[in-house]
Design an enzyme around this catalytic site. Structure first.
Site, PDB file in Angstrom:
ATOM      1  N   CYS A 258     -32.797  44.132  10.323  1.00 33.51           N
ATOM      2  CA  CYS A 258     -32.412  45.548  10.462  1.00 33.51           C
ATOM      3  C   CYS A 258     -31.558  45.680  11.716  1.00 33.51           C
ATOM      4  O   CYS A 258     -31.848  46.463  12.624  1.00 33.51           O
ATOM      5  CB  CYS A 258     -33.634  46.451  10.511  1.00 33.51           C
ATOM      6  SG  CYS A 258     -34.829  46.143   9.191  1.00 33.51           S
ATOM      7  N   LYS A 264     -28.755  44.715  19.778  1.00 34.18           N
ATOM      8  CA  LYS A 264     -29.761  43.706  20.110  1.00 34.18           C
ATOM      9  C   LYS A 264     -29.275  42.311  19.734  1.00 34.18           C
ATOM     10  O   LYS A 264     -29.568  41.331  20.429  1.00 34.18           O
ATOM     11  CB  LYS A 264     -31.082  44.039  19.420  1.00 34.18           C
ATOM     12  CG  LYS A 264     -31.652  45.400  19.821  1.00 34.18           C
ATOM     13  CD  LYS A 264     -32.935  45.695  19.071  1.00 34.18           C
ATOM     14  CE  LYS A 264     -33.422  47.120  19.341  1.00 34.18           C
ATOM     15  NZ  LYS A 264     -32.534  48.134  18.734  1.00 34.18           N
ATOM     16  N   ASP A 308     -32.024  42.970   1.696  1.00 30.83           N
ATOM     17  CA  ASP A 308     -33.292  43.678   1.842  1.00 30.83           C
ATOM     18  C   ASP A 308     -34.276  42.750   2.550  1.00 30.83           C
ATOM     19  O   ASP A 308     -34.584  41.664   2.056  1.00 30.83           O
ATOM     20  CB  ASP A 308     -33.805  44.065   0.455  1.00 30.83           C
ATOM     21  CG  ASP A 308     -35.126  44.818   0.482  1.00 30.83           C
ATOM     22  OD1 ASP A 308     -35.735  44.938   1.569  1.00 30.83           O
ATOM     23  OD2 ASP A 308     -35.560  45.280  -0.588  1.00 30.83           O
ATOM     24  N   CYS A 380     -38.115  52.588  17.243  1.00 32.12           N
ATOM     25  CA  CYS A 380     -37.742  53.671  18.162  1.00 32.12           C
ATOM     26  C   CYS A 380     -38.556  54.910  17.804  1.00 32.12           C
ATOM     27  O   CYS A 380     -38.036  56.022  17.744  1.00 32.12           O
ATOM     28  CB  CYS A 380     -36.244  53.944  18.143  1.00 32.12           C
ATOM     29  SG  CYS A 380     -35.545  54.269  16.514  1.00 32.12           S
TER      30      CYS A 380
END
Length: 439
Positions: A258, A264, A308, A380
């Site tokens: 993701c 990152k 996915d 988050c």
């Protein structure tokens, strides 16, 4: 509510009302809506559009309270957008630097651009009555309305943070600073700060991050020194902790799951430039374009794939990873101060659905991790169901999973680090580090 076409002719306040309508009635993100209208306007007007539309999102409960007081009955059908225009007018009158005359006059005129010329008198009357009755000076005795949050989120924060709940809610409504991360493969912190000094850009350094800059003022990021050369990336301080906690090493296979928009991923490469393989995975093809753009600008070499996370057969090469960063899909309640529309796009029942998705991805990726490998779980979010509760249950259910504490106070029953919005100027974030048994 049926779709509403963008006004045929550009008009600042009509376009802004259209954005507000798209968010609140169509469930669209502010980023998506603003991008469409900002193509029609110059940079100065685009800044105004963003400030006003997101300002309405921050103050929506109070603005709606005033609107209900002033409007005899709700507008319906294709006239509903006029309510959003009035909300914009009320926001201008009480929370902006726009002159009172322009706030009323220009907002009334904008009704014509929304195919509602016949309601200009109504818009004028509502805004004038708001001023005449001095509603802004009359206290509203409702904590939820004053918080600027939906009822479900207000209560969720109350339950999770108890005595600290008011502070968390206040910080959720605060303006977020802009953090930069210096790309140490292309420049140094010293060289970059010298370039900022030369350009007259004001900033502070972070005590907690060795290669971070916090801008004092809002700046045009693309105009900052070194942007085209990839000398820095925009990344909040909380997100910068991911690579630090993951601890990537040379000659390792690393998965950033993701990954979009790639902040990152880039930091992982910068901390371990000699690692064997880095894969940036995301399900959203459009967001992966951002990853490609960012990696190109930062001059980082990574493998980028669409897929996915819960169905690895479509993208995995069969080789186990030494380290996995799972930046799990979440409610994003920790970054509401940065994206205030999130509070109205998320619903209470989303949290259970997200927690189930997170667990499914977590279970799947655990099978892709080498014995002795590390998985860093990140969100988050500020809600325990997505964070500490999620990881505690996973540890309980997974015999070969062990907690690798980030803080001194962690236990398997209360794992991870929960960062609150505003803590050390960072966004709300959660991290838990897990190690897979080598046996």
């Amino acid at each position: 509510m049926k779709p509403l076409p963008l006004p045929k002719q550009k008009n600042l306040r009509a376009d802004c009302a259209w954005v507000i309508y798209q968010i609140l009635e169509q469930g669209k993100s502010s980023r998506e809506c603003l991008e469409r209208v900002q193509r029609r306007h110059n940079a100065r007007d685009n800044a105004w559009l963003q400030e006003m539309s997101l300002g309405v999102m921050r103050r929506l409960p109070l603005l709606q309270h005033w609107l209900r007081t002033l409007l005899d009955r709700p507008l319906k059908g294709n006239k509903k957008v006029v309510e959003h225009l009035i909300l914009l007018g009320l926001y201008q009158l009480n929370f902006s630097r726009v002159s009172k005359h322009a706030a009323v006059g220009e907002t009334v005129a904008a009704a014509s651009h929304l195919n509602a010329a016949g309601l200009k008198g109504l818009v004028n009357a509502v805004l004038r009555n708001f001023q005449r009755e001095e509603l802004a000076s009359k206290p509203v005795d409702d904590a939820i309305i004053n918080s600027g949050l939906p009822k479900w989120l207000y209560k969720a924060i109350e339950e999770a943070y108890d005595a600290d709940a008011d502070h968390v809610r206040n910080e959720t409504n605060a303006m977020a600073p802009i953090w930069l991360r210096v790309n140490t493969l292309q420049t140094s912190l010293t060289a970059f700060t010298e370039a900022l000094d030369g350009a007259g850009v004001q900033y502070t350094l972070s005590d907690q991050h060795s290669d971070a800059i916090i801008l004092t003022n809002r700046e045009d990021i693309t105009a900052l020194p070194g942007f085209e050369k990839g000398h820095f990336a925009v990344q909040d301080g909380a997100a910068q902790l991911a690579a630090h906690y993951l601890k990537p090493q040379a000659n390792e296979r690393i998965l950033d799951c993701c990954a979009a928009p790639g902040g990152k991923t880039g930091h992982i490469v910068e901390r371990a430039p000699n690692t064997e393989y880095v894969l940036a995975l995301d399900a959203d093809a459009s967001r992966l374009k951002r990853v490609e753009e960012n990696m190109t600008r930062l001059k980082h070499q990574v493998d980028i794939k669409q897929g996915d996370a819960a169905a690895p057969d479509s993208w995995w090469d069969g080789k186990l990873f030494d380290r996995i960063l799972l930046d799990a899909p979440c409610s994003a309640t920790g970054v509401i101060r940065r994206h205030p529309d999130i509070r109205w796009l998320r619903k209470a029942n989303d949290i259970d659905n997200l927690a189930q998705l997170q667990r499914r991805i977590l279970d799947t990726l655990w099978g892709l991790l080498k014995p002795g490998g590390t998985l860093l779980y990140a969100t988050c979010s500020i809600l325990p169901k997505e964070n500490a509760t999620q990881i505690a249950q996973f540890l309980s259910d997974t015999p070969d999973a062990m907690l690798s504490p980030i803080t001194k106070t962690e236990t398997p029953e209360k794992p991870g680090r929960q960062i609150k919005p505003g803590e050390q100027q960072m966004d709300g974030f959660y991290y838990a580090r897990l190690v897979k048994s080598a046996e």
